[in-house]
Each structure stands twice: as structure tokens, then as C-alpha cells.
Design a protein around this motif. Structure first.
Motif, short mmCIF file in Angstrom:
data_model
loop_
_atom_site.label_atom_id
_atom_site.label_comp_id
_atom_site.label_asym_id
_atom_site.label_seq_id
_atom_site.Cartn_x
_atom_site.Cartn_y
_atom_site.Cartn_z
N CYS A 26 31.00 3.17 23.34
CA CYS A 26 32.46 3.39 23.40
C CYS A 26 32.86 3.98 24.75
O CYS A 26 33.88 3.59 25.33
CB CYS A 26 32.91 4.31 22.26
SG CYS A 26 32.93 3.50 20.66
N ASP A 29 32.56 1.24 27.37
CA ASP A 29 33.71 0.34 27.20
C ASP A 29 34.98 0.96 27.78
O ASP A 29 35.76 0.30 28.46
CB ASP A 29 33.94 0.00 25.72
CG ASP A 29 33.00 -1.07 25.20
OD1 ASP A 29 32.46 -1.86 26.00
OD2 ASP A 29 32.80 -1.11 23.96
N ARG A 30 35.19 2.24 27.52
CA ARG A 30 36.40 2.93 27.97
C ARG A 30 36.50 2.94 29.50
O ARG A 30 37.53 2.62 30.07
CB ARG A 30 36.43 4.36 27.44
CG ARG A 30 37.72 5.11 27.78
CD ARG A 30 37.65 6.57 27.35
NE ARG A 30 36.72 7.34 28.15
CZ ARG A 30 36.93 7.74 29.41
NH1 ARG A 30 38.05 7.44 30.02
NH2 ARG A 30 36.01 8.43 30.06
N HIS A 33 36.81 -0.87 30.91
CA HIS A 33 37.96 -1.66 30.48
C HIS A 33 38.98 -1.92 31.61
O HIS A 33 39.44 -3.05 31.77
CB HIS A 33 38.64 -1.01 29.27
CG HIS A 33 39.82 -1.78 28.79
ND1 HIS A 33 39.69 -2.93 28.05
CD2 HIS A 33 41.15 -1.57 28.95
CE1 HIS A 33 40.91 -3.40 27.79
NE2 HIS A 33 41.81 -2.59 28.31
N GLY A 38 33.39 -5.09 29.44
CA GLY A 38 32.92 -4.27 28.35
C GLY A 38 31.46 -3.91 28.60
O GLY A 38 30.86 -4.36 29.58
N SER A 40 28.71 -4.82 27.05
CA SER A 40 27.79 -5.97 27.03
C SER A 40 27.95 -6.82 28.28
O SER A 40 26.96 -7.33 28.83
CB SER A 40 28.02 -6.81 25.79
OG SER A 40 27.67 -6.09 24.62
N ASP A 41 29.18 -6.97 28.76
CA ASP A 41 29.40 -7.69 30.02
C ASP A 41 28.62 -7.02 31.14
O ASP A 41 27.95 -7.68 31.93
CB ASP A 41 30.89 -7.70 30.40
CG ASP A 41 31.78 -8.31 29.35
OD1 ASP A 41 31.37 -9.28 28.69
OD2 ASP A 41 32.91 -7.81 29.19
N GLN A 119 29.43 3.27 35.04
CA GLN A 119 28.55 3.11 33.88
C GLN A 119 27.47 4.17 33.87
O GLN A 119 27.17 4.76 32.85
CB GLN A 119 27.94 1.70 33.89
CG GLN A 119 27.17 1.35 32.63
CD GLN A 119 25.67 1.58 32.74
OE1 GLN A 119 25.15 2.07 33.75
NE2 GLN A 119 24.96 1.26 31.68
#
Length: 129
Positions: A26, A29-30, A33, A38, A40-41, A119
Motif C-alpha cells: 500500500c 502504491d501510494r 501513484h 503501482g 507490481s509495475d 520505492q
């Protein structure tokens, strides 16, 4: 009684792992975004950047399958989205027509380099405590 305690401890460890995974995904993703990605990307871009460090290097899709925790069909759709966004290119393997190569484009490398620190910071926040 001891078996129940051991089993209970095992269940709790499993739930802790799931909780840490969910929090981490999460958070990734946040932070990604706003960049159109995301978690997984990013994993696919990150693996491609690592496996294929030079521009033009290729990686077989089959080498990604067990590493991104997606089904083969979900991975294929994800790669299709990344290709549509100009981040990767796909080509058929000349030696084995069933095989598909994926290449990180210059745009994909640049985006990966831009978001990698975000990340990694998300990982540090959620996993280091």
C-alpha cells in the motif's frame, strides 16, 4: 497443548508477514501513484533494470513469472500496459516462437531511475520499523 501453542505461534507469524506485506504494498502504491505506477509495475521495471542493465538488453518474460507474484496472464496484461505506456517493448524470441522477450525502453529506464528512491524509502519506512 504444546502443539496448539506452536500452531498458534505459526499462525501469528503468518499473519504478521501478511500484514507487513499489505502495509508495504500500500505504501509503495501510494508513493508511486503520482508517477502512474503501482507496486507490481515497479517490480517488473526493477527486475528488468537489474537483469538487463544495458539499454537494449532483453529479458525473457518467463524469467519474470516467478519473481513478481502474479499469474502468467496477469503479468502479460501488466507488461501490455507498460508497453502501451512506452516503458517496455516486447518481441518474439527467434529461436523459440513461444518465448517472448521484454526490453526496458529509455523512457522506462528514466522512470525507473526517478522512482527507485521513492520505492526504496517506502521499503525503509515500512520494513525497518
Amino acid at each position: 497443548m504444546a502443539a496448539n501453542t506452536a500452531e498458534s505461534g505459526l499462525e501469528q507469524r503468518w499473519r504478521d508477514i501478511l500484514s507487513a506485506h499489505a502495509r508495504t504494498m500500500c505504501e509503495i502504491d501510494r508513493v508511486l501513484h503520482p508517477h502512474g505506477l503501482g507496486a507490481s509495475d515497479f517490480e517488473v521495471l526493477d527486475i528488468l533494470a537489474t537483469e538487463s542493465p544495458e539499454e537494449g538488453d532483453q529479458c525473457r518474460v518467463q524469467n519474470l513469472v516467478g519473481r513478481v507474484h502474479l499469474s502468467q496472464s496477469a503479468l502479460s496484461r501488466l507488461i501490455g500496459r507498460l508497453e502501451k505506456d512506452g516503458l517496455v517493448e516486447r518481441s518474439v524470441c527467434a529461436e523459440d516462437r513461444r518465448g517472448v522477450w521484454v526490453t526496458l525502453t529509455r523512457k522506462g529506464r528514466e522512470l525507473h531511475a526517478e522512482v527507485r528512491p521513492l520505492q526504496r524509502a517506502a521499503l525503509a519506512r515500512t520494513l525497518q520499523g
